[in-house]
Write a protein that holds these residues in place. Sequence first.
Motif, short mmCIF file in Angstrom:
data_model
loop_
_atom_site.label_atom_id
_atom_site.label_comp_id
_atom_site.label_asym_id
_atom_site.label_seq_id
_atom_site.Cartn_x
_atom_site.Cartn_y
_atom_site.Cartn_z
N THR A 264 0.80 -1.17 0.09
CA THR A 264 -0.04 -0.01 -0.05
C THR A 264 0.93 1.14 0.04
OG1 THR A 264 -1.83 -1.15 1.30
CG2 THR A 264 -1.79 1.27 1.24
N LEU A 265 0.55 2.10 -1.04
CA LEU A 265 1.39 3.67 -0.90
C LEU A 265 0.16 4.49 -0.58
CD1 LEU A 265 2.90 3.41 -4.58
CD2 LEU A 265 4.05 2.80 -2.36
N THR A 266 0.87 5.37 0.44
CA THR A 266 -0.06 6.55 0.79
C THR A 266 0.24 7.67 -0.25
OG1 THR A 266 -0.28 5.67 3.18
CG2 THR A 266 -0.83 8.11 2.55
N VAL A 267 -0.74 8.17 -1.08
CA VAL A 267 -0.42 9.08 -1.96
C VAL A 267 -1.15 10.64 -1.99
CG1 VAL A 267 -0.30 9.36 -4.62
CG2 VAL A 267 0.40 7.07 -3.54
N LEU A 268 -0.64 11.43 -2.13
CA LEU A 268 -1.35 12.64 -2.25
C LEU A 268 -1.63 12.91 -3.80
CD1 LEU A 268 -2.40 15.30 -1.01
CD2 LEU A 268 -0.14 16.41 -1.39
N GLN A 269 -2.89 13.02 -4.21
CA GLN A 269 -3.46 13.07 -5.50
C GLN A 269 -4.31 14.41 -5.55
OE1 GLN A 269 -5.21 9.37 -7.19
NE2 GLN A 269 -3.32 8.76 -8.11
N PRO A 271 -5.96 17.40 -4.16
CA PRO A 271 -6.12 17.51 -2.66
C PRO A 271 -6.31 16.54 -1.73
CG PRO A 271 -8.18 18.07 -3.88
CD PRO A 271 -7.18 17.44 -5.02
N ASP A 272 -6.50 15.36 -2.37
CA ASP A 272 -6.96 14.25 -1.65
C ASP A 272 -5.54 12.93 -1.35
OD1 ASP A 272 -9.57 14.86 -1.96
OD2 ASP A 272 -9.30 14.03 -4.17
N VAL A 273 -5.72 12.62 -0.08
CA VAL A 273 -4.82 11.59 0.20
C VAL A 273 -5.46 10.29 0.12
CG1 VAL A 273 -3.38 10.62 2.26
CG2 VAL A 273 -3.43 13.08 1.85
N LYS A 274 -4.61 9.45 -0.43
CA LYS A 274 -5.27 8.17 -1.12
C LYS A 274 -4.30 6.83 -0.39
CE LYS A 274 -7.88 9.89 -4.93
NZ LYS A 274 -8.16 9.63 -6.32
N ASN A 275 -5.04 5.93 -0.09
CA ASN A 275 -4.10 4.66 0.13
C ASN A 275 -4.49 3.57 -1.14
OD1 ASN A 275 -2.82 5.07 2.64
ND2 ASN A 275 -4.97 4.57 3.67
N ILE A 276 -3.39 3.34 -1.82
CA ILE A 276 -3.66 2.97 -3.21
C ILE A 276 -2.82 1.33 -2.98
CG2 ILE A 276 -2.64 2.95 -5.58
CD1 ILE A 276 -2.77 5.80 -5.48
N ARG A 277 -3.40 0.47 -3.13
CA ARG A 277 -2.83 -0.93 -3.27
C ARG A 277 -2.10 -1.30 -4.60
NH1 ARG A 277 -1.23 -3.72 1.20
NH2 ARG A 277 -1.22 -5.71 0.81
N VAL A 278 -1.09 -1.64 -4.62
CA VAL A 278 -0.42 -1.89 -5.93
C VAL A 278 0.49 -3.30 -5.87
CG1 VAL A 278 1.67 -0.42 -5.10
CG2 VAL A 278 1.20 -0.80 -7.63
N LYS A 279 0.61 -3.73 -6.93
CA LYS A 279 1.30 -5.12 -7.08
C LYS A 279 2.58 -4.74 -7.69
CE LYS A 279 1.02 -10.06 -8.43
NZ LYS A 279 1.14 -10.52 -7.03
N PRO A 280 3.67 -4.64 -7.23
CA PRO A 280 4.99 -4.29 -7.95
C PRO A 280 5.30 -5.69 -8.81
CG PRO A 280 5.12 -3.86 -5.76
CD PRO A 280 3.72 -4.68 -5.70
N VAL A 281 6.32 -5.61 -9.78
CA VAL A 281 6.81 -6.60 -10.51
C VAL A 281 8.43 -6.72 -10.41
CG1 VAL A 281 4.81 -6.64 -12.22
CG2 VAL A 281 6.88 -5.23 -12.56
N ASP A 282 8.85 -8.06 -10.52
CA ASP A 282 10.36 -8.17 -10.65
C ASP A 282 10.71 -7.38 -12.09
OD1 ASP A 282 12.90 -8.93 -11.15
OD2 ASP A 282 12.42 -11.18 -10.48
N ARG A 283 11.49 -6.52 -11.87
CA ARG A 283 12.00 -5.63 -13.11
C ARG A 283 12.49 -6.81 -14.09
NH1 ARG A 283 13.37 -0.47 -15.01
NH2 ARG A 283 13.44 -0.74 -17.06
N THR A 284 13.31 -7.55 -13.85
CA THR A 284 13.82 -8.42 -14.71
C THR A 284 13.06 -9.36 -15.46
OG1 THR A 284 13.78 -10.35 -13.11
CG2 THR A 284 15.77 -9.03 -13.02
N THR A 285 11.75 -9.39 -15.14
CA THR A 285 10.73 -10.06 -15.95
C THR A 285 10.29 -9.30 -16.99
OG1 THR A 285 8.92 -9.57 -14.35
CG2 THR A 285 10.12 -11.41 -13.97
N THR A 286 10.34 -8.00 -16.89
CA THR A 286 9.88 -6.82 -18.00
C THR A 286 10.94 -6.81 -19.13
OG1 THR A 286 10.70 -4.92 -16.95
CG2 THR A 286 8.40 -5.87 -16.26
N ILE A 287 12.01 -7.29 -19.02
CA ILE A 287 13.10 -7.08 -20.01
C ILE A 287 13.14 -7.81 -21.25
CG2 ILE A 287 15.68 -7.12 -20.37
CD1 ILE A 287 16.02 -6.21 -17.54
#
Length: 293
Positions: A264-269, A271-287
């Motif tokens: 979860t990232l807490t992000v200011l977008q 005027p709003d502060v949001k808790n955004i759930r994100v699924k990172p990836v292994d960068r090596t898999t995107t190459i």
Amino acid sequence: MEVQAVDGSRSAETLGQQRSGSGVVIGADGLVLTIGYLMLEADTIQVVTQDRRTLPARAVAYDQATGFGLVKTLLPLRGIAPAPLGSVADVRPGDAVLAATGGEDGDIDMARVVDKRPFTGYWEYAIDVALFTSPPIDNHSGAAVFNQRGELLGIGSLFVGDATGNGRRLPGNMFVPVDLLKPILSEMQQTGSTRASRRPWLGLTSSEAQGRVEVVRVSKDSPAEQVGMKAGDVVLAVEGQRVATLEEFYKTLWARGTPDADLTLTVLQGPDVKNIRVKPVDRTTTIKKPPGI
């Protein structure tokens, strides 16, 4: 070194599909050390020696954690002695060094060490020590910096406008020290990467100012784009842990146990502060890799 990237490579958006830079021979078998972004997602690699020989080469390894890349010529590099690896441990500001570029237009320039300090990059990159020199050389990518004993100290990565790091404008270059290579060289040759490279990646280009981490750009089709993050967002916390600098942001992110664990990232977008759930990836898999590999 001349590189043609794979068609449709993600890195071509920022680095271009055709790239050129330098490298330094560190192995008698034709092993060449360079900066990794030159050979990232490479389709073809040509090594051009200073006596104007052109030899085909292949990618051996890329370490995202340090930024080092390894390539190896497919034919013997006759008459070229490998460079001995030195250390920046005893290097001090004011020390004279030699910056060398390769290829038929290669040259050697005198420079001085300006600083030795940690470095954090806007592209989700951080190393604990980097070497800064001045005056700058233009063709810095993959350039080698040597001490006066002829020992390799580092590989060129960037042009910087503030080599001192204290806000006083002094153009220079940032070199990645070979001290970071020594513990991982064997692993890179054996596996093509390192364990440290397998870490969470969001696809954010960010900057820091006045205790804030602000998103400058979001990579296309990245985990961050998929959850609606955009330029101008301010990252306030990772899993509830406040982050005020890029270094804090990245190291908190990388401390996660697995590269693709949800967080979860807490992000200011706006005027709003949001808790955004994100699924990172292994960068090596995107190459992307060349066809057949």
